[in-house]
Design a protein around this motif. Structure first.
Motif, PDB file in Angstrom:
ATOM      1  N   PRO A  42      22.280  20.232  47.951  1.00  0.00           N
ATOM      2  CA  PRO A  42      22.028  19.005  48.961  1.00  0.00           C
ATOM      3  C   PRO A  42      23.121  17.961  48.699  1.00  0.00           C
ATOM      4  N   THR A  43      23.753  17.533  50.029  1.00  0.00           N
ATOM      5  CA  THR A  43      24.655  16.400  50.020  1.00  0.00           C
ATOM      6  C   THR A  43      24.480  15.425  51.189  1.00  0.00           C
ATOM      7  N   VAL A  44      24.578  14.132  50.895  1.00  0.00           N
ATOM      8  CA  VAL A  44      24.143  13.027  51.740  1.00  0.00           C
ATOM      9  C   VAL A  44      25.152  11.834  51.672  1.00  0.00           C
ATOM     10  N   ASN A  45      26.017  12.043  52.846  1.00  0.00           N
ATOM     11  CA  ASN A  45      27.026  11.134  52.883  1.00  0.00           C
ATOM     12  C   ASN A  45      26.930  10.205  54.014  1.00  0.00           C
ATOM     13  N   VAL A  46      26.326   8.951  53.855  1.00  0.00           N
ATOM     14  CA  VAL A  46      25.833   8.019  55.022  1.00  0.00           C
ATOM     15  C   VAL A  46      26.333   6.832  54.563  1.00  0.00           C
ATOM     16  N   ALA A  47      26.409   5.870  55.553  1.00  0.00           N
ATOM     17  CA  ALA A  47      27.002   4.564  55.106  1.00  0.00           C
ATOM     18  C   ALA A  47      25.444   3.619  55.563  1.00  0.00           C
ATOM     19  N   HIS A  48      25.044   3.972  56.880  1.00  0.00           N
ATOM     20  CA  HIS A  48      23.671   3.266  57.218  1.00  0.00           C
ATOM     21  C   HIS A  48      22.631   4.075  57.020  1.00  0.00           C
ATOM     22  N   GLU A  49      21.739   3.620  55.927  1.00  0.00           N
ATOM     23  CA  GLU A  49      20.402   4.249  55.396  1.00  0.00           C
ATOM     24  C   GLU A  49      19.485   3.898  56.402  1.00  0.00           C
ATOM     25  N   ASN A  50      19.240   2.544  56.744  1.00  0.00           N
ATOM     26  CA  ASN A  50      18.081   2.078  57.592  1.00  0.00           C
ATOM     27  C   ASN A  50      18.241   2.253  59.041  1.00  0.00           C
ATOM     28  N   ILE A  51      17.673   3.091  59.606  1.00  0.00           N
ATOM     29  CA  ILE A  51      17.811   3.454  61.123  1.00  0.00           C
ATOM     30  C   ILE A  51      16.298   3.274  61.939  1.00  0.00           C
ATOM     31  N   TYR A  52      16.466   3.312  63.121  1.00  0.00           N
ATOM     32  CA  TYR A  52      15.205   3.620  64.025  1.00  0.00           C
ATOM     33  C   TYR A  52      15.355   5.275  64.359  1.00  0.00           C
ATOM     34  N   ALA A  53      14.588   5.742  64.143  1.00  0.00           N
ATOM     35  CA  ALA A  53      14.222   7.365  64.522  1.00  0.00           C
ATOM     36  C   ALA A  53      12.716   7.669  64.237  1.00  0.00           C
ATOM     37  N   ASP A  54      12.525   8.826  65.024  1.00  0.00           N
ATOM     38  CA  ASP A  54      11.174   9.568  64.831  1.00  0.00           C
ATOM     39  C   ASP A  54      11.310  10.558  63.412  1.00  0.00           C
ATOM     40  N   THR A  82      24.090  19.569  54.241  1.00  0.00           N
ATOM     41  CA  THR A  82      24.770  18.237  54.352  1.00  0.00           C
ATOM     42  C   THR A  82      24.555  17.272  55.315  1.00  0.00           C
ATOM     43  N   ILE A  83      24.265  16.092  54.991  1.00  0.00           N
ATOM     44  CA  ILE A  83      23.789  15.130  56.215  1.00  0.00           C
ATOM     45  C   ILE A  83      25.277  14.241  55.938  1.00  0.00           C
ATOM     46  N   THR A  84      26.092  14.001  56.834  1.00  0.00           N
ATOM     47  CA  THR A  84      27.159  13.190  57.107  1.00  0.00           C
ATOM     48  C   THR A  84      27.020  12.266  58.326  1.00  0.00           C
ATOM     49  N   GLU A  85      27.265  10.988  58.108  1.00  0.00           N
ATOM     50  CA  GLU A  85      27.379  10.046  59.068  1.00  0.00           C
ATOM     51  C   GLU A  85      28.993  10.216  59.757  1.00  0.00           C
ATOM     52  N   ARG A  86      28.840  10.277  60.975  1.00  0.00           N
ATOM     53  CA  ARG A  86      29.881  10.204  61.876  1.00  0.00           C
ATOM     54  C   ARG A  86      30.389   8.989  62.617  1.00  0.00           C
ATOM     55  N   PRO A  87      31.593   8.689  63.095  1.00  0.00           N
ATOM     56  CA  PRO A  87      31.786   7.534  63.576  1.00  0.00           C
ATOM     57  C   PRO A  87      31.178   7.722  64.998  1.00  0.00           C
ATOM     58  N   CYS A  88      30.611   6.358  65.418  1.00  0.00           N
ATOM     59  CA  CYS A  88      29.949   6.402  66.760  1.00  0.00           C
ATOM     60  C   CYS A  88      30.491   5.348  67.568  1.00  0.00           C
ATOM     61  N   ASP A  89      31.196   5.364  68.878  1.00  0.00           N
ATOM     62  CA  ASP A  89      31.391   4.436  69.703  1.00  0.00           C
ATOM     63  C   ASP A  89      30.464   3.230  70.260  1.00  0.00           C
ATOM     64  N   GLN A  90      29.196   3.812  70.208  1.00  0.00           N
ATOM     65  CA  GLN A  90      28.024   2.698  70.809  1.00  0.00           C
ATOM     66  C   GLN A  90      27.577   1.867  69.611  1.00  0.00           C
ATOM     67  N   PRO A  91      27.768   0.621  69.954  1.00  0.00           N
ATOM     68  CA  PRO A  91      27.355  -0.565  68.907  1.00  0.00           C
ATOM     69  C   PRO A  91      25.930  -0.396  68.772  1.00  0.00           C
ATOM     70  N   GLY A  92      25.272  -0.225  67.640  1.00  0.00           N
ATOM     71  CA  GLY A  92      23.951  -0.311  67.327  1.00  0.00           C
ATOM     72  C   GLY A  92      23.463   0.966  67.137  1.00  0.00           C
ATOM     73  N   TYR A  93      24.279   2.123  67.467  1.00  0.00           N
ATOM     74  CA  TYR A  93      23.584   3.324  67.202  1.00  0.00           C
ATOM     75  C   TYR A  93      24.667   4.218  66.174  1.00  0.00           C
ATOM     76  N   VAL A  94      24.101   5.211  65.326  1.00  0.00           N
ATOM     77  CA  VAL A  94      24.630   5.994  64.428  1.00  0.00           C
ATOM     78  C   VAL A  94      24.584   7.428  64.845  1.00  0.00           C
ATOM     79  N   ILE A  95      25.858   8.427  64.240  1.00  0.00           N
ATOM     80  CA  ILE A  95      25.634   9.794  64.557  1.00  0.00           C
ATOM     81  C   ILE A  95      25.653  10.424  63.179  1.00  0.00           C
ATOM     82  N   TYR A  96      24.563  11.399  63.090  1.00  0.00           N
ATOM     83  CA  TYR A  96      24.385  11.939  61.556  1.00  0.00           C
ATOM     84  C   TYR A  96      24.590  13.407  61.941  1.00  0.00           C
ATOM     85  N   GLU A  97      25.546  14.041  61.030  1.00  0.00           N
ATOM     86  CA  GLU A  97      25.718  15.558  61.580  1.00  0.00           C
ATOM     87  C   GLU A  97      25.022  15.936  60.326  1.00  0.00           C
TER      88      GLU A  97
END
Length: 153
Positions: A42-54, A82-97
């Motif tokens: 397992p590998t997790v590479n994220v900058a924003h850990e706290n999110i709103y999600a189901d 592998t969970i990787t945070e990807r760049p997102c152009d929409q403010p306040g949103y995050v994309i995880y791959e």
């Protein structure tokens, strides 16, 4: 499945921590994979850990994918998550791959176009006596799309 097919499935987004969800998933699968003789990476590479999600649906997606990977990977094989945070152009949103990889029995190119159809299973999985209903991947696809995501194999 009936709730999903009826279009009545909704998101229940609340604050959650993606690292906590990832750790929980790893804990659930690490012992089973080790007992089976499968290496789990397992590998997790994220900058924003706290999110709103189901969180429940996110967990269900990851559990289905990892369960399949573990189920179809023989002893001596490898499963990676592998969970990787990807760049997102929409403010306040995050994309995880989220990428799940294994070196299990695999699928034919012909079967790939049917992977997300309910009750459909690759012939080599039924012959190998791996138990399943053929509903996991259609459920995963529906939940991913409900969360405004995409899934590809």
């Amino acid at each position: 499945m009936a709730r999903i097919e009826s279009g009545k499935e909704t998101l229940d987004e609340e604050p959650c921590n993606i690292m906590d969800v990832g750790k929980e998933i790893v804990t659930m699968f690490a012992a089973d994979m080790e007992a089976k003789g499968v290496t789990f990476i397992p590998t997790v590479n994220v900058a924003h850990e706290n999110i709103y999600a189901d969180e429940t649906k996110l967990r269900k997606i990851m559990l289905n994918l990892l369960s399949n990977a573990g189920k179809y990977t023989p002893s001596g094989g490898t499963v990676s998550m592998t969970i990787t945070e990807r760049p997102c152009d929409q403010p306040g949103y995050v994309i995880y791959e989220n990428v799940i990889e294994d070196n299990g029995v695999g699928m034919s190119k012909e079967f790939l176009k049917h992977l997300f159809e309910p009750f459909v299973r690759e012939r080599n999985t039924t012959e190998s006596k791996v138990i399943g209903t053929g509903l996991g991947m259609p459920i995963v696809k529906t939940l991913v799309e409900l969360m405004r995501g995409t899934i590809a194999v």
